[in-house]
Design an enzyme around this catalytic site. Structure first.
Site, short mmCIF file in Angstrom:
data_model
loop_
_atom_site.label_atom_id
_atom_site.label_comp_id
_atom_site.label_asym_id
_atom_site.label_seq_id
_atom_site.Cartn_x
_atom_site.Cartn_y
_atom_site.Cartn_z
N TYR A 175 -7.13 -11.86 -32.98
CA TYR A 175 -5.96 -11.56 -32.16
C TYR A 175 -5.61 -12.74 -31.27
O TYR A 175 -6.46 -13.31 -30.57
CB TYR A 175 -6.19 -10.33 -31.29
CG TYR A 175 -5.09 -10.12 -30.28
CD1 TYR A 175 -3.87 -9.60 -30.68
CD2 TYR A 175 -5.24 -10.51 -28.95
CE1 TYR A 175 -2.83 -9.44 -29.78
CE2 TYR A 175 -4.21 -10.36 -28.04
CZ TYR A 175 -3.00 -9.82 -28.46
OH TYR A 175 -1.97 -9.69 -27.56
N ASN A 225 -3.51 -14.67 -19.82
CA ASN A 225 -4.23 -13.40 -19.62
C ASN A 225 -5.12 -13.51 -18.39
O ASN A 225 -6.06 -14.30 -18.38
CB ASN A 225 -5.11 -13.10 -20.83
CG ASN A 225 -4.44 -12.22 -21.86
OD1 ASN A 225 -5.04 -11.91 -22.86
ND2 ASN A 225 -3.22 -11.81 -21.65
N TYR A 285 -6.44 9.84 21.37
CA TYR A 285 -7.11 9.35 20.16
C TYR A 285 -6.90 7.85 19.92
O TYR A 285 -7.78 7.16 19.42
CB TYR A 285 -6.59 10.11 18.94
CG TYR A 285 -7.08 11.54 18.82
CD1 TYR A 285 -7.88 12.12 19.79
CD2 TYR A 285 -6.71 12.31 17.74
CE1 TYR A 285 -8.31 13.43 19.68
CE2 TYR A 285 -7.13 13.63 17.61
CZ TYR A 285 -7.93 14.19 18.58
OH TYR A 285 -8.35 15.48 18.47
N PHE A 344 -8.27 -7.94 -18.93
CA PHE A 344 -7.09 -8.42 -18.21
C PHE A 344 -6.43 -7.32 -17.38
O PHE A 344 -5.54 -7.59 -16.59
CB PHE A 344 -6.05 -8.96 -19.20
CG PHE A 344 -5.79 -8.01 -20.35
CD1 PHE A 344 -5.20 -6.78 -20.14
CD2 PHE A 344 -6.16 -8.35 -21.63
CE1 PHE A 344 -4.98 -5.90 -21.18
CE2 PHE A 344 -5.94 -7.48 -22.69
CZ PHE A 344 -5.34 -6.25 -22.47
N GLU A 378 1.31 -1.59 -24.71
CA GLU A 378 0.72 -1.68 -23.37
C GLU A 378 1.26 -0.49 -22.57
O GLU A 378 2.18 -0.62 -21.76
CB GLU A 378 1.07 -3.02 -22.75
CG GLU A 378 0.50 -4.17 -23.58
CD GLU A 378 1.14 -5.52 -23.31
OE1 GLU A 378 1.97 -5.62 -22.37
OE2 GLU A 378 0.82 -6.48 -24.03
N ARG A 435 -9.56 6.49 22.27
CA ARG A 435 -10.91 7.02 22.08
C ARG A 435 -11.44 6.78 20.67
O ARG A 435 -12.64 6.57 20.48
CB ARG A 435 -10.90 8.52 22.39
CG ARG A 435 -12.28 9.12 22.54
CD ARG A 435 -12.31 10.64 22.43
NE ARG A 435 -11.12 11.33 22.88
CZ ARG A 435 -10.88 12.62 22.60
NH1 ARG A 435 -11.75 13.31 21.89
NH2 ARG A 435 -9.79 13.20 23.02
N HIS A 459 7.11 -16.56 -22.04
CA HIS A 459 6.62 -15.71 -20.95
C HIS A 459 7.03 -16.20 -19.56
O HIS A 459 6.73 -15.55 -18.57
CB HIS A 459 5.09 -15.59 -21.03
CG HIS A 459 4.63 -14.64 -22.09
ND1 HIS A 459 5.04 -14.73 -23.39
CD2 HIS A 459 3.77 -13.58 -22.04
CE1 HIS A 459 4.46 -13.77 -24.11
NE2 HIS A 459 3.70 -13.05 -23.31
#
Length: 501
Positions: free
Chosen positions: A51, A193, A278, A326, A411, A281, A81
């Site tokens: 792959y 990746n 609060y 990844f 994906e 405290r 990309h």
């Protein structure tokens, strides 16, 4: 700093990203990379099916790539990309990404040549910073688009910022005496990746967030003193009955800061109230829980910064195994937890600020003004804090629960960790300002308690603040004062003064 792939720390990331530390690839790591690379070269020569090496990517994994197309495949991957959009990442985040990508390759399981990690180190050392848009990653299959913009410069494309200004990536490398790479089998995929955007941002925010959390103790203690609160709730035995690590650490810090307080001593025998609200405290419980959340982020980062996060991984015994290292889910969940924690740090701070400016609750002049009515004093800074907290409550929404499938549903579950990380930076930014506003109000309130002095650590912190921001006697624009107080928080000066540094 030698990159081994095994021992990078958050402090290391900050040192390289912000202080310009020089880096180099560890020789043992380089040898591991060569062994892993040999496996890939053998498989390509034998015509094996791997792959991303001899196939396409994502939903195109069933498309066969011939050996003479391998280099083109990797180059096309990087080019296609580079789809990032939006504001550009700042230099420290880009440098963190360069460092973390080099360290991930140094693990020696990516099947790439040492030259890739060496070029990343050289780009850091010569301040060749790829121009990287901040948006475009869904945080699974890695921070693909941002890392593609990083990788583009490595092949002589894209854009880079340099000491002499922005220029095309190839020119930037040439000006630094570096040569672009011709990517071989799997090398483009190995650069893209990974979780280096979300991890880099998280590491830098953690570095700053720890300082802010400790500074919140200082500022909260100042508010306690200004409103004549009691330190009884920080008693060591009481805190030890519920010993969460952060709670114990914060209570100890508060006791140190309040030590020697004349204000506290003045009402210790007959306090004006038995219990504080609060927001005063419960500082050990709230600030402590924030520290514990940041500890969890550091535990996840310690693994992620020294991990192989690409796919497939290449082992010395000849196996090439496809998986999902990844996927950003481990980081995404820890980042969202940290977002929520820092938001709470600001939320409780704003509540203390609201009490400080409210004469009915604080016992101080209305809105901390020397002439209430004629002068508005610090009335409106609490509005600003409230506006910021409202924004923080939106930013704190967990990005990790909003998966949107990609790559033709191959994906089909993604982490959105990059979105969370970008929001985390914004959360830190706004939380710093909210706490700076409280510091201004608390210091003004303590001025009205003179001549009684607060704890010694707090007195030092207030003296440092007063070097930059004088007492508000006449109304003036608070914006520069907020900025000055924030600078003291960001630089660590206020914390260092309080802790005796």
């Amino acid at each position: 700093m030698l990159l081994t792939g095994r021992d990078l720390t958050v402090a290391d990331v900050a040192a390289v990203a912000r202080d310009g530390w020089q880096v180099a690839l560890d020789p043992d790591a380089a040898e591991r990379m060569r062994v892993s690379r040999t496996v890939i070269e053998r498989l390509v020569a034998e015509g094996g099916t791997v792959y991303g090496v001899t196939t396409g990517f994502g939903d195109l994994a069933n498309v066969r790539i011939e050996p003479d197309q391998v280099a083109e495949l990797q180059r096309n991957l990087v080019r296609s990309h580079t789809a990032g959009v939006g504001d550009l990442l700042p230099a420290d985040v880009v440098r963190a990404m360069l460092l973390l990508r080099a360290n991930a390759l140094a693990v020696g399981l990516s099947g790439v040549r040492p030259e890739l990690a060496e070029l990343l180190c050289a780009m850091l050392n010569e301040s060749v910073h790829p121009v990287i848009p901040s948006r475009g990653s869904v945080g699974a299959s890695g921070d693909l688009a941002p890392l593609a913009h990083l990788a583009a410069v490595m092949i002589g494309e894209g854009e880079a910022d340099t000491p002499t200004g922005p220029m095309p990536g190839g020119d930037a490398l040439l000006a630094a005496g570096l040569a672009p790479l011709e990517l071989g089998a799997k090398e483009g995929l190995a650069l893209l990746n990974g979780t280096q955007l979300m991890t880099g941002i998280a590491a830098l925010v953690l570095h700053d967030g720890r300082r802010l959390a400790a500074s919140a103790d200082v500022i909260g203690a100042m508010s306690l003193e200004a409103m004549q609160g009691t330190a009884a709730a920080f008693d060591e035995a009481l805190i030890g009955a519920r010993p969460h690590p952060g709670q114990v650490a914060v209570a100890a810090h508060l006791r140190e800061l309040l030590d020697g307080s004349e204000i506290g001593a003045s009402h210790a025998a007959s306090p004006h109230r038995l219990q504080d609200p609060y927001s005063l405290r419960c500082m050990p419980q709230v600030h402590g829980a924030v520290r514990d959340a940041l500890d969890q982020l550091e535990r996840v980062l310690a693994v992620e910064m020294n991990a192989a996060t690409d796919n497939p991984l290449v082992f010395a015994d000849g196996r090439v195994v496809s998986g999902g290292n990844f996927h950003g889910e481990p980081m995404a969940l820890a980042i969202d937890y940290a977002k929520i924690a820092l938001t709470e740090l600001a939320s409780i701070s704003e509540r203390r600020t609201a009490r400080l400016v409210d004469a009915h609750l604080s016992g101080l002049p209305p809105f901390l003004s020397d002439a209430p009515g004629l002068r508005s004093g610090l009335m409106i800074v609490q509005y600003t804090a409230a506006a910021l907290v409202n924004e923080l409550q939106t930013l704190a929404h967990p990005a990790s629960v909003d998966s949107i499938p990609t790559s033709a549903n191959q994906e089909d579950h993604v982490s959105m960790g990059a979105t969370g990380a970008l929001h985390l930076r914004e959360v830190l930014n706004r939380a710093q300002t909210v706490l700076a506003i409280e510091a201004l109000c608390a210091a003004q309130g303590l001025d009205y308690r003179a001549p009684m002095r607060p704890g010694a650590g707090l007195a030092r912190a207030i003296a440092r603040l007063r070097e930059r921001v004088p007492h508000l006697a006449e109304d003036r624009s608070p914006a520069p004062d907020i900025a000055a107080a924030r600078d003291l928080l960001e630089s660590g000066e206020l914390l260092a003064a309080a802790d005796g540094g």
